[in-house]
Design a protein around this motif. Sequence first.
Motif, mmCIF file in Angstrom:
data_model
loop_
_atom_site.group_PDB
_atom_site.id
_atom_site.type_symbol
_atom_site.label_atom_id
_atom_site.label_comp_id
_atom_site.label_asym_id
_atom_site.label_seq_id
_atom_site.Cartn_x
_atom_site.Cartn_y
_atom_site.Cartn_z
ATOM 1 N N THR A 196 0.683 -1.325 0.023
ATOM 2 C CA THR A 196 -0.163 0.053 -0.051
ATOM 3 C C THR A 196 0.849 1.354 -0.018
ATOM 4 O O THR A 196 0.703 2.206 -0.748
ATOM 5 C CB THR A 196 -1.048 -0.058 1.258
ATOM 6 N N GLY A 197 1.848 1.228 0.795
ATOM 7 C CA GLY A 197 2.825 2.354 0.875
ATOM 8 C C GLY A 197 3.658 2.635 -0.308
ATOM 9 O O GLY A 197 3.507 3.852 -0.754
ATOM 10 N N ILE A 198 3.735 1.478 -0.885
ATOM 11 C CA ILE A 198 4.586 1.641 -2.502
ATOM 12 C C ILE A 198 3.839 2.192 -3.426
ATOM 13 O O ILE A 198 4.026 3.288 -4.244
ATOM 14 C CB ILE A 198 5.137 0.363 -2.758
ATOM 15 N N ILE A 200 0.924 4.242 -3.109
ATOM 16 C CA ILE A 200 0.710 5.540 -2.554
ATOM 17 C C ILE A 200 1.782 6.467 -3.192
ATOM 18 O O ILE A 200 1.516 7.516 -3.578
ATOM 19 C CB ILE A 200 0.525 5.726 -1.061
ATOM 20 N N ALA A 201 3.119 5.895 -2.888
ATOM 21 C CA ALA A 201 4.479 6.707 -3.177
ATOM 22 C C ALA A 201 4.281 6.885 -4.819
ATOM 23 O O ALA A 201 4.889 7.830 -5.353
ATOM 24 C CB ALA A 201 5.542 6.067 -2.525
ATOM 25 N N SER A 202 4.049 5.780 -5.516
ATOM 26 C CA SER A 202 4.325 5.668 -6.898
ATOM 27 C C SER A 202 3.321 6.198 -7.751
ATOM 28 O O SER A 202 3.507 6.160 -9.005
ATOM 29 C CB SER A 202 4.749 4.230 -7.189
ATOM 30 N N THR A 203 2.100 6.678 -7.290
ATOM 31 C CA THR A 203 1.102 7.184 -7.955
ATOM 32 C C THR A 203 0.710 8.848 -7.731
ATOM 33 O O THR A 203 0.975 8.850 -6.545
ATOM 34 C CB THR A 203 -0.381 6.396 -7.912
ATOM 35 N N GLU A 204 0.214 9.495 -8.578
ATOM 36 C CA GLU A 204 0.020 10.993 -8.450
ATOM 37 C C GLU A 204 -1.355 11.044 -8.778
ATOM 38 O O GLU A 204 -1.825 12.272 -8.782
ATOM 39 C CB GLU A 204 1.103 11.659 -9.398
ATOM 40 N N LEU A 285 -2.782 11.124 -1.205
ATOM 41 C CA LEU A 285 -2.486 12.304 -2.269
ATOM 42 C C LEU A 285 -2.915 13.646 -1.405
ATOM 43 O O LEU A 285 -2.383 13.713 -0.542
ATOM 44 C CB LEU A 285 -3.264 12.138 -3.556
ATOM 45 N N ASP A 286 -3.511 14.725 -2.220
ATOM 46 C CA ASP A 286 -3.941 15.688 -1.507
ATOM 47 C C ASP A 286 -5.699 15.701 -0.980
ATOM 48 O O ASP A 286 -5.896 16.921 -1.059
ATOM 49 C CB ASP A 286 -3.786 16.845 -2.557
#
Length: 375
Positions: A196-198, A200-204, A285-286
């Motif tokens: 999950t962390g990966i 989140i970090a790899s998608t924008e 994300l935001d």
Amino acid sequence: MMRLALILALWPFVAMAQTPAADHARAAAAALEEASRLLDEAEGARDRVRALTQTIQAFETGLGAMREGLRQAAINEAQLSRRLQARDEEVAALLGALQSMGGVSSPVAFLHPDGPMGTARAGMLLAELTPALNARAEALRTDLENVQMLRALQVDAAERLQAGLTEVQAARTALNQAMAERTDLPKRFTADPVRTGILIASTETLEGFASGLAEIVTEEIEPAPVRLDGQKGDLPLPVQGLVLRRAGEADAAGVKRPGIILATRPGAIVTAPAASTIRYLGPLLDFGNVVILEPQAETLFVLAGLEVVYGEAGQVIAQGTPLGLMGGAMAEKGDELSPLREGAGTDRTETLYIEIRQANRPEDPAVWFRTDEDG
């Protein structure tokens, strides 16, 4: 806790009124009474989460009705006050005429200089004017009494509203505890926090995250055959609010999103619009805190902007299950009562973003939810 006797203390003022403000206040009093009863019963309820959820929703409905009643009372009182001020000269002339008619007892005063015919004509004219003058006086008296009643209604109802705000906050706190203690929900899969962390970090983008959701689970069980046949277009909104921006409408920065934005009050409860599996829950994300639900295969409901979230990924939940609470500071005493806040929805300071994805393509949420009502 607020009891029936406290609610009924409002009724001496309300009973005198035959106005929209009084009708709203009556509805609000009944709704808050029911919410208070539900809160008492929730303490010993077998399904405490469900009972507290219903209690909070009842309080939100009752408090909304009370705010609207207060707003109408303030508007009516201001209109009547302006009308009375504008008629000051008329009131003075009317009082002078009534005093001159009622304060002279000598029949000589009613004699006309033109003799008997003039006296007769004056008497006929006076006879015609008297009912009209009395009607004007009665109308002014009624307006003045309504102003006094509406002012008393506002003062008393404001105290009831503040008591309701205190109680709904207590119910939210109890719900937080009940959800933390809940262990009876079935699970379809176990989330993998590393994957999950990966992801989140790899998608924008939300699209990229949604497309990778299926890759971050382990021990997935075949989903239950849940479908939304016949429910599409008739699902309840997950939170009481107003549609602030529809799908495809640009915001102040010119950004367009495929979902809708609801304006909600601080602390509003967010519930599942349909039986679903929680696919993701947490910051993303935001968007702030996000809950992604899967009510049926290849369909995702994305709810973004919550402050508090309940549950965990993989859990299967029923329709109406609480998902979390909106953020925002609770209003200070008196702030919730301003008619200027309520009229344009400016008391709804929080926003919930709702996006629907079908086969990873966005669909207009207005096609799925009943968005024409203020929840």
